[in-house]
Design an enzyme around this catalytic site. Structure first.
Site, mmCIF file in Angstrom:
data_model
loop_
_atom_site.group_PDB
_atom_site.id
_atom_site.type_symbol
_atom_site.label_atom_id
_atom_site.label_comp_id
_atom_site.label_asym_id
_atom_site.label_seq_id
_atom_site.Cartn_x
_atom_site.Cartn_y
_atom_site.Cartn_z
ATOM 1 N N GLU A 289 19.335 -0.716 25.560
ATOM 2 C CA GLU A 289 20.392 -1.293 26.394
ATOM 3 C C GLU A 289 21.380 -0.255 26.891
ATOM 4 O O GLU A 289 22.006 -0.431 27.940
ATOM 5 C CB GLU A 289 21.133 -2.400 25.635
ATOM 6 C CG GLU A 289 21.964 -1.957 24.443
ATOM 7 C CD GLU A 289 21.217 -1.941 23.130
ATOM 8 O OE1 GLU A 289 21.865 -2.021 22.071
ATOM 9 O OE2 GLU A 289 19.975 -1.823 23.163
ATOM 10 N N CYS B 190 16.339 -2.181 17.242
ATOM 11 C CA CYS B 190 16.876 -1.548 16.047
ATOM 12 C C CYS B 190 16.660 -2.425 14.808
ATOM 13 O O CYS B 190 15.540 -2.543 14.319
ATOM 14 C CB CYS B 190 18.347 -1.200 16.260
ATOM 15 S SG CYS B 190 18.987 -0.016 15.042
ATOM 16 N N HIS C 237 18.026 1.939 20.889
ATOM 17 C CA HIS C 237 18.854 0.972 21.641
ATOM 18 C C HIS C 237 18.640 1.165 23.149
ATOM 19 O O HIS C 237 19.403 1.894 23.800
ATOM 20 C CB HIS C 237 20.335 1.156 21.298
ATOM 21 C CG HIS C 237 20.704 0.656 19.946
ATOM 22 N ND1 HIS C 237 21.187 -0.604 19.716
ATOM 23 C CD2 HIS C 237 20.645 1.253 18.720
ATOM 24 C CE1 HIS C 237 21.427 -0.770 18.413
ATOM 25 N NE2 HIS C 237 21.101 0.351 17.798
#
Length: 531
Positions: free
Chosen positions: A508, A380, A506
Site C-alpha cells: 500500500e 504482512c 506493505h
C-alpha cells in the site's frame, strides 16, 4: 540552496494541513520544479513507530526505513516522489540529538538552552532535507496548532530561518478554520484573525492564508481578512469541503496559489501541466459500477489506521473503472458474530497489525475466503495468519501459531530471526523499508508484477519459518516470492484459488492514484468477476 514553503495551522487541528502542503507541492512539481516534503511533529516521541494507531493513525514507512507520520503517505501519493528519513522530524528526535551532543561534550560546557541549541538543531534538520533531496523547493508542514506549547520552539526556529536565509527564500502558508454558525449559517473570520495575531506574536507574518470552510468566502469576507491580517486579498485561498481529495490541488490552481508562491520566491512561472491529475479526477467523479471489499482489522473504528490501504484500494478501483466501497469489519466482532458479514463482500483484505487481539476473526475471514473462492489479499500480519490458517486447516498441523503470539506453541509457522531475539528497544528495530524480492516465473505474482525482481517496503519483526515450507507446498501452497539474499519468504499464493495471495511487505505504501499497485489491482479485478 533550496527555497522553503512552511505550512502552519491555526484555530483547530485536523484542518488538512498535510493535504494543503501536498497540493502546493503537486502544483509546483507540475510546473517543472523538483520538490521535496517534510513534516515536523511537536510530540516528544522520537517517531510514531511505537505509538498506538488510536493515537496517531497508521505508521507510514519510507523507502529507507523511516517510521513516519501518515501525512507522508499523502505527500508521496500526491507528488509521486520517494521521501526519506529527513522528511519526518519530531521534537523527541530533536531533544534526543541535543542531549546526545551535550553528553559528548559538543557544547564545550555551555548551558544548553532552547535558544540557540534546540532551535539550531531544528534548523539543521530542515536544511538536512535540502542536502538529501537537492530539491528546488522544500515544503515543510508543521504539526499541531499555533499556540501549542510543544511547537513553540519549531516556530521560533522558522522565524530565525526567515531572517537568516532571507524573506525572498521563504513563504509562510497558514491554514485556519472559518466556522459557520448554526442557524445563521454565517461564516466567521474572527478565529482566523486571532490565529494570525498569535503567529505575529511569535514574529511570523504569514504570506498566504488557506481558509477551511463549508463554502467559499465572499469577496467581502476576503477583504475583511486581508485588512485584519495584512495579507493581499488574492492571497486568501478557499479550501472548501470536497468529496474527492484529489480535486483539492485543482481548486487551489484555479485560485493561483502556485503562482503566488513562485512570485513570492522570485522564481519563474513555468508552464503548468496537471493533465494526469485532471484525468484521474474526472474518472473518479464519473465512476458508476461499484465493488465491495471487506477490510478485516481491529482498528476499523479509526479509518486512519488503514489510510494507505484504503487509498490503495481506491487507486486500483480507478484503474478498473469501479468505485471501491470498503466494508469495515471489526475482527473482534467477527469472532462473536460469525461469517454473516463476510457474505456481503466481493473481496477481502487482511491488513497488517500487531498483537493477539482480533486474530481469530482475521483467521476466520481467511478461511472463509479460501474455502469459498473469495478473492483475498493478505498484507504482512495478514500473510502470516494466512500461512498459519493453511497449516492448521489444510495441512492438519496442531497448535500452529506465531512466535509473537505464543512463543511456546508446538508449530511456530511464524518465527523470530536470531538477530531479533535479544533486541530490547521496540522503536526502529524491525525489518523496515525497501528489501529485494525475487518472483518465480509462472506464478500469480509474476502475472501481476510482470517482472522477476521487485523492491517493496517492510515493517515487521517476525518471518515465515522455512522449516514448514515443504509441508505447505505438499498441500498446494506456492511460495512465489522470496528475498534473494536471505531466502526469507515474501509472497505466498494458492494457484487453484480465484485470487488468493499474501505478502510479507506493505504494498500500500507504493500505490499512487496514477500508478496503482498490482496486488491491489488484481484484488479489484478478480472481485469484479462473479463466480
Amino acid at each position: 540552496m533550496a527555497k522553503y514553503v512552511f505550512v502552519t495551522g491555526g484555530v483547530v487541528s485536523g484542518l488538512g494541513k498535510g493535504i494543503t502542503a501536498a497540493s502546493i507541492a503537486l502544483l509546483l512539481k507540475s510546473r517543472g520544479y523538483k520538490v521535496f516534503m517534510q513534516k515536523f511533529d511537536p510530540y516528544i516521541n522520537v517517531d510514531p513507530g511505537t505509538m498506538s494507531p488510536y493515537q496517531h493513525g497508521e505508521v507510514f514507512v519510507t523507502a529507507d526505513g523511516a517510521e513516519t507520520d501518515l501525512d507522508l503517505g499523502h505527500y508521496e501519493r500526491f507528488i509521486d516522489e520517494e521521501l526519506n528519513y529527513t522528511s519526518s522530524v519530531s521534537m523527541g528526535k530533536i531533544y534526543s540529538s541535543v542531549l546526545e551532543k551535550e553528553r559528548r561534550g559538543d557544547y564545550l560546557g555551555g548551558t544548553v538552552q532552547i535558544v540557540p541549541h534546540v532551535t539550531n538543531e531544528i534548523k539543521s534538520s530542515i536544511f538536512a532535507s535540502d542536502e538529501s533531496s537537492h530539491a528546488d523547493i522544500i515544503i515543510t508542514e508543521i504539526g499541531g496548532t499555533v499556540g501549542d506549547i510543544e511547537g513553540s520552539a519549531i516556530l521560533e526556529s522558522l522565524r530565525q530561518m526567515r531572517n537568516e536565509i532571507g524573506v525572498e527564500n521563504t513563504v509562510f502558508v497558514h491554514t485556519t478554520l472559518v466556522p459557520s454558525l448554526y442557524g445563521s449559517h454565517e461564516l466567521k473570520t474572527k478565529p482566523t484573525q486571532q490565529s494570525v495575531i498569535e503567529l505575529r506574536r511569535i514574529g511570523i507574518q504569514p504570506d498566504i492564508i488557506v481558509t477551511r470552510s463549508e463554502k467559499a468566502l465572499s469577496p467581502e469576507l476576503k477583504s475583511k481578512l486581508s485588512l485584519f491580517t495584512s495579507i493581499p486579498k488574492e492571497n486568501v485561498i478557499d479550501a472548501i469541503d470536497l468529496k474527492n481529495v484529489y480535486r483539492i490541488p485543482l481548486n487551489f490552481k484555479i485560485q493561483k496559489i502556485d503562482e503566488i508562491v513562485l512570485k513570492r520566491l522570485g522564481m519563474n512561472l513555468k508552464r503548468s501541466n496537471t493533465s494526469d491529475l485532471e484525468k484521474i479526477v474526472n474518472k473518479v467523479e464519473n465512476l458508476k459500477d461499484t465493488v465491495t471489499i471487506g477490510l478485516v482489522g481491529k482498528y476499523t473504528s479509526l479509518k486512519d489506521a488503514y489510510l494507505s490501504v484504503s487509498e490503495a484500494l481506491k487507486h486500483a478501483g480507478y484503474h478498473k473503472n469501479v468505485c471501491v466501497e470498503i466494508k469495515w469489519i471489526d475482527s473482534e466482532e467477527l469472532e462473536k458474530s460469525g461469517i454473516e458479514t463476510l457474505k456481503t463482500v466481493e473481496g477481502i483484505i487482511i491488513p497488517g497489525g500487531f498483537g493477539i487481539r482480533g486474530t481469530d476473526g482475521k483467521k476466520l475471514a481467511i478461511k472463509y475466503a479460501r474455502e469459498n473462492n473469495i478473492p483475498l489479499l493478505g498484507i504482512c500480519f495478514g500473510m502470516q495468519l494466512a500461512a498459519i490458517e493453511f497449516a492448521e486447516s489444510v495441512c492438519g498441523l496442531n497448535d500452529c501459531n506465531s512466535y509473537e503470539l505464543n512463543s511456546n506453541c508446538e508449530n511456530p509457522i511464524i518465527d523470530i530471526m536470531e538477530e531479533q531475539k535479544n533486541i530490547a528497544a521496540l522503536g526502529g528495530t524491525m525489518r523496515l523499508g525497501n528489501y529485494d524480492c525475487k518472483i518465480e516465473k509462472g506464478t500469480l505474482a509474476y502475472s501481476l508484477y510482470k517482472k522477476l525482481n521487485i523492491q517493496e517496503r517492510h515493517r515487521h519483526r517476525y518471518e515465515f519459518n522455512s522449516d514448514y515450507k515443504s509441508k505447505l507446498e505438499e498441500k498446494g501452497m506456492v511460495f512465489s516470492g522470496y528475498n534473494p539474499k536471505t531466502g526469507l519468504v515474501e509472497i505466498i499464493e494458492i494457484p487453484e484459488h480465484k485470487y488468493f495471495i499474501a505478502c510479507q511487505f506493505h504494498p500500500e505504501f507504493k500505490s499512487r492514484p496514477t500508478k496503482p499497485h498490482p496486488l491491489f489491482v488484481g484484488l479489484i479485478k478478480n472481485s469484479k468477476i462473479k463466480s
